[in-house]
Scaffold this active site. Structure first.
Site, PDB file in Angstrom:
ATOM      1  N   ASP A   8     -14.414 -11.454 -12.815  1.00 42.74           N
ATOM      2  CA  ASP A   8     -13.083 -12.048 -12.690  1.00 42.74           C
ATOM      3  C   ASP A   8     -12.014 -10.991 -13.005  1.00 42.74           C
ATOM      4  O   ASP A   8     -11.946 -10.472 -14.117  1.00 42.74           O
ATOM      5  CB  ASP A   8     -12.978 -13.223 -13.675  1.00 42.74           C
ATOM      6  CG  ASP A   8     -11.611 -13.873 -13.634  1.00 42.74           C
ATOM      7  OD1 ASP A   8     -10.805 -13.527 -12.733  1.00 42.74           O
ATOM      8  OD2 ASP A   8     -11.334 -14.719 -14.505  1.00 42.74           O
ATOM      9  N   SER A  36      -6.802  -1.154  -0.372  1.00 44.02           N
ATOM     10  CA  SER A  36      -6.251  -0.436  -1.525  1.00 44.02           C
ATOM     11  C   SER A  36      -7.264   0.512  -2.181  1.00 44.02           C
ATOM     12  O   SER A  36      -6.891   1.641  -2.551  1.00 44.02           O
ATOM     13  CB  SER A  36      -5.663  -1.411  -2.552  1.00 44.02           C
ATOM     14  OG  SER A  36      -6.592  -2.414  -2.904  1.00 44.02           O
ATOM     15  N   GLU A  95     -14.087  -7.231  -7.948  1.00 42.98           N
ATOM     16  CA  GLU A  95     -14.002  -8.153  -6.808  1.00 42.98           C
ATOM     17  C   GLU A  95     -15.000  -9.263  -7.087  1.00 42.98           C
ATOM     18  O   GLU A  95     -16.152  -8.993  -7.399  1.00 42.98           O
ATOM     19  CB  GLU A  95     -14.325  -7.385  -5.519  1.00 42.98           C
ATOM     20  CG  GLU A  95     -14.583  -8.237  -4.299  1.00 42.98           C
ATOM     21  CD  GLU A  95     -13.438  -9.174  -3.936  1.00 42.98           C
ATOM     22  OE1 GLU A  95     -12.280  -8.739  -3.823  1.00 42.98           O
ATOM     23  OE2 GLU A  95     -13.713 -10.385  -3.759  1.00 42.98           O
ATOM     24  N   HIS A 114       0.816  -1.216   0.000  1.00 47.59           N
ATOM     25  CA  HIS A 114       0.000   0.000   0.000  1.00 47.59           C
ATOM     26  C   HIS A 114       0.850   1.267   0.000  1.00 47.59           C
ATOM     27  O   HIS A 114       0.494   2.250  -0.666  1.00 47.59           O
ATOM     28  CB  HIS A 114      -0.951  -0.005   1.210  1.00 47.59           C
ATOM     29  CG  HIS A 114      -2.042  -1.031   1.082  1.00 47.59           C
ATOM     30  ND1 HIS A 114      -2.666  -1.608   2.152  1.00 47.59           N
ATOM     31  CD2 HIS A 114      -2.620  -1.580  -0.026  1.00 47.59           C
ATOM     32  CE1 HIS A 114      -3.581  -2.474   1.717  1.00 47.59           C
ATOM     33  NE2 HIS A 114      -3.561  -2.469   0.408  1.00 47.59           N
ATOM     34  N   HIS A 141      -8.441  -7.130  -7.995  1.00 47.14           N
ATOM     35  CA  HIS A 141      -8.814  -7.999  -6.867  1.00 47.14           C
ATOM     36  C   HIS A 141      -8.900  -7.071  -5.662  1.00 47.14           C
ATOM     37  O   HIS A 141      -7.981  -6.994  -4.847  1.00 47.14           O
ATOM     38  CB  HIS A 141      -7.763  -9.081  -6.665  1.00 47.14           C
ATOM     39  CG  HIS A 141      -7.602 -10.009  -7.833  1.00 47.14           C
ATOM     40  ND1 HIS A 141      -7.047  -9.612  -9.020  1.00 47.14           N
ATOM     41  CD2 HIS A 141      -7.948 -11.307  -7.995  1.00 47.14           C
ATOM     42  CE1 HIS A 141      -7.041 -10.644  -9.861  1.00 47.14           C
ATOM     43  NE2 HIS A 141      -7.583 -11.677  -9.260  1.00 47.14           N
ATOM     44  N   ASP A 183      -3.614  -8.090  -7.493  1.00 46.50           N
ATOM     45  CA  ASP A 183      -3.376  -8.532  -6.115  1.00 46.50           C
ATOM     46  C   ASP A 183      -4.259  -9.733  -5.760  1.00 46.50           C
ATOM     47  O   ASP A 183      -5.142  -9.643  -4.903  1.00 46.50           O
ATOM     48  CB  ASP A 183      -3.694  -7.326  -5.190  1.00 46.50           C
ATOM     49  CG  ASP A 183      -3.390  -7.594  -3.742  1.00 46.50           C
ATOM     50  OD1 ASP A 183      -2.599  -8.505  -3.449  1.00 46.50           O
ATOM     51  OD2 ASP A 183      -3.959  -6.880  -2.888  1.00 46.50           O
TER      52      ASP A 183
HETATM   53  C1  LIG Z   1      -5.402  -9.990  -1.458  1.00 46.90           C
HETATM   54  S1  LIG Z   1      -7.105  -9.629  -1.498  1.00 46.90           S
HETATM   55  C2  LIG Z   1      -7.203  -7.981  -2.081  1.00 46.90           C
HETATM   56  C3  LIG Z   1      -6.702  -6.923  -1.170  1.00 46.90           C
HETATM   57  C4  LIG Z   1      -6.826  -5.514  -1.694  1.00 46.90           C
HETATM   58  N1  LIG Z   1      -6.313  -5.402  -3.069  1.00 46.90           N
HETATM   59  C5  LIG Z   1      -6.040  -4.557  -0.819  1.00 46.90           C
HETATM   60  O1  LIG Z   1      -4.832  -4.372  -1.073  1.00 46.90           O
HETATM   61  O2  LIG Z   1      -6.607  -3.977   0.101  1.00 46.90           O
HETATM   62  C6  LIG Z   1      -7.651 -10.545  -2.886  1.00 46.90           C
HETATM   63  C7  LIG Z   1      -9.138 -10.395  -3.211  1.00 46.90           C
HETATM   64  O3  LIG Z   1      -9.398 -11.005  -4.479  1.00 46.90           O
HETATM   65  C8  LIG Z   1     -10.702 -11.553  -4.466  1.00 46.90           C
HETATM   66  N2  LIG Z   1     -10.729 -12.517  -5.588  1.00 46.90           N
HETATM   67  C9  LIG Z   1     -10.381 -13.821  -5.609  1.00 46.90           C
HETATM   68  N3  LIG Z   1     -10.407 -14.294  -6.863  1.00 46.90           N
HETATM   69  C10 LIG Z   1     -10.780 -13.261  -7.667  1.00 46.90           C
HETATM   70  C11 LIG Z   1     -10.956 -13.105  -9.073  1.00 46.90           C
HETATM   71  N4  LIG Z   1     -10.726 -14.113  -9.927  1.00 46.90           N
HETATM   72  N5  LIG Z   1     -11.313 -11.886  -9.533  1.00 46.90           N
HETATM   73  C12 LIG Z   1     -11.527 -10.836  -8.695  1.00 46.90           C
HETATM   74  N6  LIG Z   1     -11.377 -10.936  -7.358  1.00 46.90           N
HETATM   75  C13 LIG Z   1     -10.999 -12.119  -6.848  1.00 46.90           C
HETATM   76  C14 LIG Z   1     -10.833 -12.118  -3.080  1.00 46.90           C
HETATM   77  O4  LIG Z   1     -12.198 -12.250  -2.723  1.00 46.90           O
HETATM   78  C15 LIG Z   1     -10.096 -11.076  -2.235  1.00 46.90           C
HETATM   79  O5  LIG Z   1     -10.987 -10.112  -1.746  1.00 46.90           O
END
Ligand SMILES: C[S@@+](CC[C@H](N)C(=O)[O-])C[C@H]1O[C@@H](n2cnc3c(N)ncnc32)[C@H](O)[C@@H]1O
Length: 280
Positions: A142, A99, A117, A18, A41, A163
């Site tokens: 996705d 983020s 998400e 971050h 993500h 991420d």
């Molecule tokens: C590491 S966390 C994200 C943290 C966020 N980017 C932050 O830094 O605050 C990963 C997220 O991706 C989501 N996720 C998992 N597979 C995904 C996909 N194929 N596409 C989008 N989101 C997805 C999960 O539900 C989770 O909330």
């Protein structure tokens, strides 16, 4: 989809990711021209560190918690801590922005943010959270499809945070394919790809594939809070920065040693900063 970021919010990996992400955006904002931030993500935008999940693991205590009271933070780590403090009252560390919120704090009127998400509950939380902000678009889809869906952006300037949770065995591979598509569609995209440092064998292949992916420039930034062969899980984290703006390298040379000393959890912390592609 079992991964919930709320268990990990504010940990050592979030601090590195971050603080660096905000700095990348600030460097892009040296120009007045509009830009688009993409977060494929996104998680949710806001975490209660005393809540059921973050409170259970307490991971934030060895992350943002270790920066909270220090008076010697180098460069933009100070701004990052101030950004987190801005979402808390008085001196108490209770809330941690994800983020999307950390970037929303920096958006100018001419900038735009696209979030995706996949988790239905988190996607709905995000939609409601940003409902009255016209600059922000939230999609439940996705994240790996984001480059195909949105690049090139009309602004011609984009920062993409990739991420994923790395729950599936093929996610490192999916990241590399998504990076290649992004660069084919908009070569100047600035990308921050976060990855966990756990399995050294998998990572060796990953580094080689990044080097061979045809990216214009790829900088490897890593922070280990335990020796890399420690079996305890997340020994550290890294980011591959594609097309990083100047002078991020020079700044990281000051920030990373400080973080390695401050966030080390057993033995000495360490860091790595080098080019995997397109060394200037
Ligand atoms: C590491 S966390 C994200 C943290 C966020 N980017 C932050 O830094 O605050 C990963 C997220 O991706 C989501 N996720 C998992 N597979 C995904 C996909 N194929 N596409 C989008 N989101 C997805 C999960 O539900 C989770 O909330």
């Amino acid at each position: 989809m079992n991964y919930r970021h709320s268990y990990h919010a504010g940990n050592h990996a979030d601090v590195l990711k971050h603080a660096l992400l905000r700095r990348l955006l600030e460097l892009m904002q040296r120009k007045d021209t509009p830009l688009c931030y993409l977060d494929s993500h996104a998680g949710t935008a806001f975490y209660d560190l005393q809540g059921e999940t973050a409170g259970k693991t307490g991971e934030y205590q060895d992350g943002i918690g270790r920066l909270w009271q220090r008076d010697d933070l180098p460069l933009w780590l100070n701004d990052f801590r101030a950004a987190v403090a801005g979402h808390n009252t008085a001196d108490e560390l209770r809330y941690y922005p994800g983020s999307p919120q950390l970037i929303a704090d920096l958006l100018r009127p001419q900038d735009r943010m696209i979030l995706s998400e996949l988790h239905p509950v988190d996607a709905e939380t995000l939609k409601q959270y940003f409902a009255d902000q016209e600059q922000v678009a939230v999609h439940q889809r996705d994240g790996y499809q984001l480059p195909k869906a949105f690049l090139p952006v009309a602004e011609k300037r984009a920062l993409w945070l990739l991420d994923p949770p790395f729950e599936q065995p093929d996610e490192l591979q999916r990241c590399i394919s998504a990076l290649q598509i992004a660069i084919q569609r908009m070569r100047q995209t600035i990308i921050a790809l976060w990855y966990p440092i756990k399995d050294q064998r998998l990572l060796r292949d990953f580094y080689q594939q990044i080097a061979d992916a045809g990216l214009p420039k790829a900088l490897r930034v890593e922070l280990n809070i335990r020796p890399a062969d420690n079996q305890m899980g997340l020994n550290g984290s890294g980011l591959i920065l594609v097309n990083p703006p100047w002078p991020i390298w020079e700044e990281l040379e000051q920030v990373l040693p400080w973080l390695a000393r401050t966030l080390a959890q057993s033995g000495e912390g360490s860091y790595r900063l080098d080019w995997l592609a397109g060394e200037p």
